[in-house]
Design a protein around this motif. Sequence first.
Motif, short mmCIF file in Angstrom:
data_model
loop_
_atom_site.label_atom_id
_atom_site.label_comp_id
_atom_site.label_asym_id
_atom_site.label_seq_id
_atom_site.Cartn_x
_atom_site.Cartn_y
_atom_site.Cartn_z
N GLY A 1 -11.20 -3.07 -3.05
CA GLY A 1 -11.10 -2.31 -1.80
C GLY A 1 -9.66 -2.16 -1.33
N LEU A 2 -8.91 -3.27 -1.27
CA LEU A 2 -7.52 -3.21 -0.83
C LEU A 2 -6.65 -2.49 -1.84
CD1 LEU A 2 -6.91 -6.76 0.73
CD2 LEU A 2 -7.33 -4.59 1.91
N LEU A 3 -6.98 -2.66 -3.13
CA LEU A 3 -6.24 -1.97 -4.18
C LEU A 3 -6.39 -0.46 -4.04
CD1 LEU A 3 -4.66 -1.90 -6.86
CD2 LEU A 3 -6.85 -2.16 -8.06
N ALA A 4 -7.62 0.00 -3.75
CA ALA A 4 -7.86 1.43 -3.57
C ALA A 4 -7.03 1.98 -2.42
CB ALA A 4 -9.35 1.67 -3.32
N LEU B 1 4.27 -3.37 1.47
CA LEU B 1 5.23 -4.10 0.65
C LEU B 1 4.75 -4.22 -0.79
CD1 LEU B 1 6.14 -6.88 3.24
CD2 LEU B 1 7.72 -5.14 2.35
N ILE B 2 3.43 -4.37 -0.97
CA ILE B 2 2.88 -4.46 -2.33
C ILE B 2 2.94 -3.11 -3.03
CG2 ILE B 2 0.80 -4.88 -3.71
CD1 ILE B 2 -0.06 -6.93 -1.64
N SER B 3 2.38 -2.09 -2.38
CA SER B 3 2.23 -0.79 -3.04
C SER B 3 3.50 0.03 -3.09
CB SER B 3 1.13 0.02 -2.33
OG SER B 3 -0.12 -0.60 -2.48
N LEU B 4 4.32 -0.04 -2.04
CA LEU B 4 5.50 0.82 -1.99
C LEU B 4 6.78 0.12 -2.43
CD1 LEU B 4 4.80 2.62 1.43
CD2 LEU B 4 4.08 3.28 -0.88
N ASN C 1 -5.94 3.34 -10.34
CA ASN C 1 -4.81 2.69 -10.99
C ASN C 1 -4.89 1.19 -10.69
OD1 ASN C 1 -1.99 1.51 -10.99
ND2 ASN C 1 -1.55 3.52 -11.86
N PHE C 2 -4.72 0.37 -11.72
CA PHE C 2 -4.91 -1.08 -11.55
C PHE C 2 -3.61 -1.87 -11.73
CE2 PHE C 2 -9.09 0.59 -12.41
CZ PHE C 2 -9.92 -0.18 -11.62
N ASP C 3 -2.47 -1.18 -11.57
CA ASP C 3 -1.18 -1.88 -11.74
C ASP C 3 -0.99 -3.00 -10.73
OD1 ASP C 3 -0.64 -0.16 -13.80
OD2 ASP C 3 0.76 1.12 -12.68
N ASP C 4 -1.49 -2.81 -9.50
CA ASP C 4 -1.29 -3.81 -8.45
C ASP C 4 -2.53 -4.68 -8.23
OD1 ASP C 4 1.25 -2.72 -7.98
OD2 ASP C 4 0.46 -1.26 -6.55
N PHE C 5 -3.36 -4.79 -9.25
CA PHE C 5 -4.63 -5.50 -9.07
C PHE C 5 -4.42 -6.97 -8.68
CE2 PHE C 5 -8.02 -8.22 -10.79
CZ PHE C 5 -9.09 -7.73 -10.08
N MET C 6 -3.54 -7.68 -9.38
CA MET C 6 -3.41 -9.13 -9.19
C MET C 6 -2.97 -9.53 -7.78
SD MET C 6 -4.71 -10.84 -11.52
CE MET C 6 -4.17 -12.42 -10.87
N PRO C 7 -1.91 -8.93 -7.21
CA PRO C 7 -1.53 -9.35 -5.85
C PRO C 7 -2.62 -9.08 -4.82
CG PRO C 7 -0.24 -7.44 -6.55
CD PRO C 7 -0.92 -7.97 -7.76
N TYR C 8 -3.31 -7.93 -4.96
CA TYR C 8 -4.41 -7.64 -4.03
C TYR C 8 -5.59 -8.57 -4.28
CZ TYR C 8 -2.29 -3.44 -2.04
OH TYR C 8 -1.48 -2.57 -1.36
N ALA D 1 3.57 4.68 8.64
CA ALA D 1 4.02 3.44 9.28
C ALA D 1 4.68 2.52 8.26
CB ALA D 1 2.85 2.74 9.95
N PHE D 2 4.08 2.43 7.07
CA PHE D 2 4.64 1.58 6.02
C PHE D 2 5.93 2.18 5.46
CE2 PHE D 2 0.00 0.30 5.04
CZ PHE D 2 0.04 -0.67 6.02
#
Length: 231
Positions: free
Chosen positions: A48-51, A147-150, A75-82, A210-211
């Motif tokens: 959910g957060l990854l999406a 901070l994670i995604s951008l 896209n699952f590049d940021d899967f682990m931190p989320y 905002a981000f």
Amino acid sequence: MIQIKAKPVQFKFNEYLSKGFELLKKDFGNFILAYIFCAVMSIIPFCGLLAAGNFYKYCRKIDKGEPAGPGDIFNFDDFMPYFILQLIIVGAVFAIYIPMMFFIPIAAIAGGDSPSPAFMMFLIPYIFLIVIAFTVVALIGFYIPGLISLKKITDIKTLWNMSKVMTKNNLLSIFLFAIVVSFLSQLGVFFCGIGLLITMPYFYITHYFAFEDAMQQIEYDEIKEIGLKNE
């Protein structure tokens, strides 16, 4: 060299709302499709957060005029931190319920068929404190998805510490922003629910601005800074 240094961010409430509306108009159809893909991906456990994070990256590409498609949501590049972040949230929720797991059986034995007054005296303040605590934590951690995604920062402790600094003196503004944007994004309910496909993308787009604005505020160009000092 572009460096990142956390500092209190100037929160531009009205700017995010207006820019969100303008970007939504810029690519209306694809934003609706991207939101549908976001909702579909959210069905996958722990995605959910990854999406949502992928939606923010999609917004940035559209905003910067870069090639992008709604399929970028998958896209699952940021899967682990989320994933780690959601595990922490699940663990926190479970920890909150531990006192109730002990207190409810005791209250049931003492009160019989009717609810125990002592139980209600415990339950109501406890729930109130939980709501307050979750709200404060959510506000302090407001910038973590950005901070994670951008910015591709993945260490959870670093994310929390940076967001805590960035939200300093802005908690009330962020809280009001969340209420206003949530209200505007839920207006689709009045259109038999179908309107949510139109209004919900606005929720994510305004958060993107905002981000994005916050990321720009905490960036500084080391080379330019040295040049200014030499001048």
